[in-house]
Write an enzyme that holds these catalytic residues in place. Structure first.
Site, short mmCIF file in Angstrom:
data_model
loop_
_atom_site.label_atom_id
_atom_site.label_comp_id
_atom_site.label_asym_id
_atom_site.label_seq_id
_atom_site.Cartn_x
_atom_site.Cartn_y
_atom_site.Cartn_z
N LYS A 50 0.84 -1.20 0.00
CA LYS A 50 0.00 0.00 0.00
C LYS A 50 0.88 1.26 0.00
O LYS A 50 0.70 2.16 -0.81
CB LYS A 50 -0.93 0.01 1.21
CG LYS A 50 -1.96 1.11 1.14
CD LYS A 50 -2.79 1.22 2.39
CE LYS A 50 -2.32 2.40 3.18
NZ LYS A 50 -2.99 2.62 4.42
N ASP A 63 -6.70 0.60 0.39
CA ASP A 63 -6.86 0.97 1.80
C ASP A 63 -8.29 0.65 2.19
O ASP A 63 -9.02 -0.01 1.44
CB ASP A 63 -6.52 2.47 2.00
CG ASP A 63 -7.64 3.37 1.50
OD1 ASP A 63 -8.50 2.89 0.70
OD2 ASP A 63 -7.69 4.54 1.91
#
Ligand code: SF4
Length: 218
Positions: free
Chosen positions: A127, A146
């Site tokens: 991420k 996310d």
């Protein structure tokens, strides 16, 4: 529910992207930064924390720490206090300082601009690497997953997966590569603007006609 073929799903995603482009033409990360190092630090600090809080903390932090060397030489206890309000500050401080040391020792003080090297840094998972590659280097090497992307992609019926890596893999098959960074950033904005966790505003959502609203009470 009728099962949608991969081809039909891709066509629907293409329409979704067109609408997202109209509504969020400049979709980018909300984390304030002026260079890859600042975005890397901000993204590490953003775990389990709001972007607003991170921006408030980095406003002061970036005045003091300007290079990877500065972070590498930081006093751990003092740095912990400087980032304390972002939560989980012991781990975050340890990771920022350790990552900075590696950047100095292995990459000549410059944040690496490829996935493998970024993932080799302490505290950097896909991420974070995707946020930095997409927004600081303009590279589409993956899609940020996310909490917002996870929720919106699921409700839009683009994935049934729960694991971030598998969600990302599903999305990468559906979204053209040159849109990967935009798509992640736009879904985050859309999750905040319309597709909230508790009460999605489907009636006013611009994607309403393209959304099966998986898991949403009607
Ligand atoms: S229609 Fe509802 S569930 Fe679908 S994306 Fe919009 S707000 Fe989310």
């Amino acid at each position: 529910m009728i099962r949608e073929s991969q081809g039909d799903l891709k066509k629907r995603v293409s329409k979704i992207i067109t609408i997202l482009k109209k509504h969020y033409p400049n979709a980018t990360t909300a984390l304030h930064h002026r260079n890859p190092l600042e975005l890397l630090v901000a993204t590490i600090l953003s775990a389990q924390c709001t972007d607003e809080r991170v921006n408030a903390v980095t406003k002061e932090l970036f005045k003091k720490y300007k290079s990877a060397e500065d972070y590498a030489k930081a006093d751990l206890k003092q740095f912990e206090q400087e980032i304390r309000t972002t939560g989980f500050y012991h781990n975050k401080a340890k990771n920022v300082i350790a990552a900075a040391k590696q950047i100095v020792e292995r990459f000549g003080g410059k944040v690496p601009d490829n996935m493998d090297d970024l993932l080799s840094l302490p505290g950097v998972a896909r991420k974070t690497a995707n946020v930095v590659l997409g927004n600081a280097f303009g590279k589409n090497e993956g899609i940020v997953v996310d909490t917002h992307v996870r929720r919106v992609a699921y409700r839009l019926g683009l994935t049934k997966q729960k694991d971030a890596g598998k969600i990302e893999a599903d999305l990468m098959k559906l979204v053209p590569q040159n849109q990967w960074t935009f798509f992640g950033n736009a879904l985050i904005l859309h999750g905040r603007a319309y597709c909230n966790a508790r009460k999605p505003n489907c009636d006013e959502c611009p994607l309403e006609k393209l959304c099966p609203r998986v898991g949403v009470d009607r």
